[in-house]
Design a protein around this motif. Sequence first.
Motif, PDB file in Angstrom:
ATOM      1  N   GLU B  79       0.831  -1.208   0.000  1.00  0.00           N
ATOM      2  CA  GLU B  79       0.000   0.000   0.000  1.00  0.00           C
ATOM      3  C   GLU B  79       0.863   1.254   0.000  1.00  0.00           C
ATOM      4  O   GLU B  79       0.348   2.371   0.068  1.00  0.00           O
ATOM      5  N   LYS B  81       2.768   4.047  -1.519  1.00  0.00           N
ATOM      6  CA  LYS B  81       2.675   4.670  -2.835  1.00  0.00           C
ATOM      7  C   LYS B  81       3.053   6.140  -2.696  1.00  0.00           C
ATOM      8  O   LYS B  81       2.462   6.854  -1.877  1.00  0.00           O
ATOM      9  N   VAL B  82       4.048   6.555  -3.465  1.00  0.00           N
ATOM     10  CA  VAL B  82       4.517   7.932  -3.307  1.00  0.00           C
ATOM     11  C   VAL B  82       3.694   8.863  -4.198  1.00  0.00           C
ATOM     12  O   VAL B  82       3.749   8.791  -5.432  1.00  0.00           O
ATOM     13  N   VAL B  83       2.898   9.689  -3.545  1.00  0.00           N
ATOM     14  CA  VAL B  83       2.044  10.642  -4.256  1.00  0.00           C
ATOM     15  C   VAL B  83       2.206  12.020  -3.614  1.00  0.00           C
ATOM     16  O   VAL B  83       2.711  12.147  -2.501  1.00  0.00           O
ATOM     17  N   SER B  86      -1.009  17.852  -4.164  1.00  0.00           N
ATOM     18  CA  SER B  86      -2.362  18.359  -3.927  1.00  0.00           C
ATOM     19  C   SER B  86      -2.262  19.583  -3.004  1.00  0.00           C
ATOM     20  O   SER B  86      -2.308  19.459  -1.784  1.00  0.00           O
ATOM     21  N   ARG B 149      -6.174  17.149  -6.836  1.00  0.00           N
ATOM     22  CA  ARG B 149      -5.682  15.770  -6.899  1.00  0.00           C
ATOM     23  C   ARG B 149      -4.193  15.686  -6.607  1.00  0.00           C
ATOM     24  O   ARG B 149      -3.430  16.574  -6.959  1.00  0.00           O
ATOM     25  N   SER B 150      -3.804  14.582  -5.969  1.00  0.00           N
ATOM     26  CA  SER B 150      -2.377  14.285  -5.863  1.00  0.00           C
ATOM     27  C   SER B 150      -2.002  13.391  -7.049  1.00  0.00           C
ATOM     28  O   SER B 150      -2.865  12.785  -7.684  1.00  0.00           O
ATOM     29  N   LYS B 152       1.359  10.875  -8.921  1.00  0.00           N
ATOM     30  CA  LYS B 152       2.545  10.055  -8.652  1.00  0.00           C
ATOM     31  C   LYS B 152       3.773  10.955  -8.550  1.00  0.00           C
ATOM     32  O   LYS B 152       3.934  11.888  -9.338  1.00  0.00           O
ATOM     33  N   LEU B 290      -0.465   8.753   6.799  1.00  0.00           N
ATOM     34  CA  LEU B 290      -0.408   8.962   5.341  1.00  0.00           C
ATOM     35  C   LEU B 290       1.031   9.229   4.906  1.00  0.00           C
ATOM     36  O   LEU B 290       1.461   8.768   3.848  1.00  0.00           O
ATOM     37  N   GLN B 293       2.763   6.127   4.524  1.00  0.00           N
ATOM     38  CA  GLN B 293       2.334   5.392   3.326  1.00  0.00           C
ATOM     39  C   GLN B 293       2.906   5.996   2.050  1.00  0.00           C
ATOM     40  O   GLN B 293       2.607   5.527   0.963  1.00  0.00           O
ATOM     41  N   ASN B 295       2.727   9.486   1.284  1.00  0.00           N
ATOM     42  CA  ASN B 295       2.055  10.704   0.840  1.00  0.00           C
ATOM     43  C   ASN B 295       2.919  11.930   1.193  1.00  0.00           C
ATOM     44  O   ASN B 295       3.067  12.285   2.354  1.00  0.00           O
TER      45      ASN B 295
END
Lengths: 68, 360
Positions: B79, B81-83, B86, B149-150, B152, B290, B293, B295
């Motif tokens: 899970e 995930k680099v995003v 935003s 939105r964020s 990748k 987050l 994870q 973010n």
Amino acid sequence: MIKLDARGLSCPEPLMMVADAMKKHPGEEIEILVSEMHTKTNVENFCHDKGRAVEVTPQEFDILIHIK
Amino acid sequence: MSLTDNKKKLLVWGIVSGLAAVMLALSGNPKNMAICIACFIRDIAGSVGLHKAAVVQYFRPEIVGIVLGAMILALINKEFKVVGGSSPIIRFFLGMIMIIGALVFLGCPTRMVIRMAAGDIPAWIGLIGFIGGVVTGSYFIRQGFSLGRSHKQPEAGGYVVPLLLVVGLIIAAFTTVLFASESGPGSMYAPLLISLIGGLVFGAIAQKTRMCFGGMFRDIALLKNFNLFSIVFGFFLTMLVYNIVTKNFSFQMNGNPIAHAQHLWNILGLYIVGFAAVLLGGCPLRQLILMGQGNTDSAITFVGMLLGAGLAHRASLASAAQTTEAAGGPGLNGKIATIVCIVILFAVAVWKSQRKVKYD
């Protein structure tokens, strides 16, 4: 079929989109694209609570959720 | 079979997360602070010299543990995930505002619940403000509020702030470079390894269950969904039993440790936290999770909270605790900052609600 794009949106926007679509189009199938696993889990649990079946299809970077 | 797919299971996870907090309180952390995210970020800010309040300086391993616990579990479950991208700068300032509100109340929503479970009446009164803030934020969400939105981001970006936290912890553990309180709440802490393990467990549970103290009321207000409430209620139950068993429970208005009974400012401080948490998509704890994870927006929010905590003490925005001699609460600067923060929150909320999307 309602198609929604919730990629990259923060909580609770994806769920709001699903709830809104369910309200405006009762019973209609929904396809929603999300980008994070926790969003997928939130949508799944929400649909479970609403008695709707879901089918999840992982894509290269996103996740497609088909709400039946 | 999922371990988190219904309210009963989430309640059990909430109870277990409370045990981690109890372990920390029993091992030396201030009893009615246990695992307060805002307090511990404030202590870290003090330890790295962002403020000079000598009684609240300590590089809290719990914060590092929470982020790493979330990261490890996210990596295992794929899970991570680099995003990001935003509205990062807006998030930075919202992070600052959120922690200033928390330090006017003297605690984040996690500590609000911990204090409530100890019978702290001002915390129960502050809850009114917190719910009010969440409801206000939820109103704007319904009006289409979004920070955008964020997307990748480069993989390495997701590790930067967590890595800095690990480096900071190593420096704190093996050198005397960082500041550390000799008295006051900052001098009360569990042994490093216990703090770290407590944080890891708490962070992993929060990652798995999506625990969020702001989200619980937001989901009730917007979706009539009680999942997140179940977790926090479980956490509250454990803290309540702990307080009753250890005779810490005292239903009282005055004399609560590291707290004050200036009700208006408790309400307004937590109003800021609730409002900002909804606009940010999560409370201070959730921002740490987050970030773990991957973010990067939440990582920037954390940096905002860190600097905000530094500013809160540098500029005397944070409240003073009640003592036998003084009533405590915010000074003039803190009162002005509270009003300014609320005005900014409304300005951001209105500005970012100018979309065509409206939810019925």
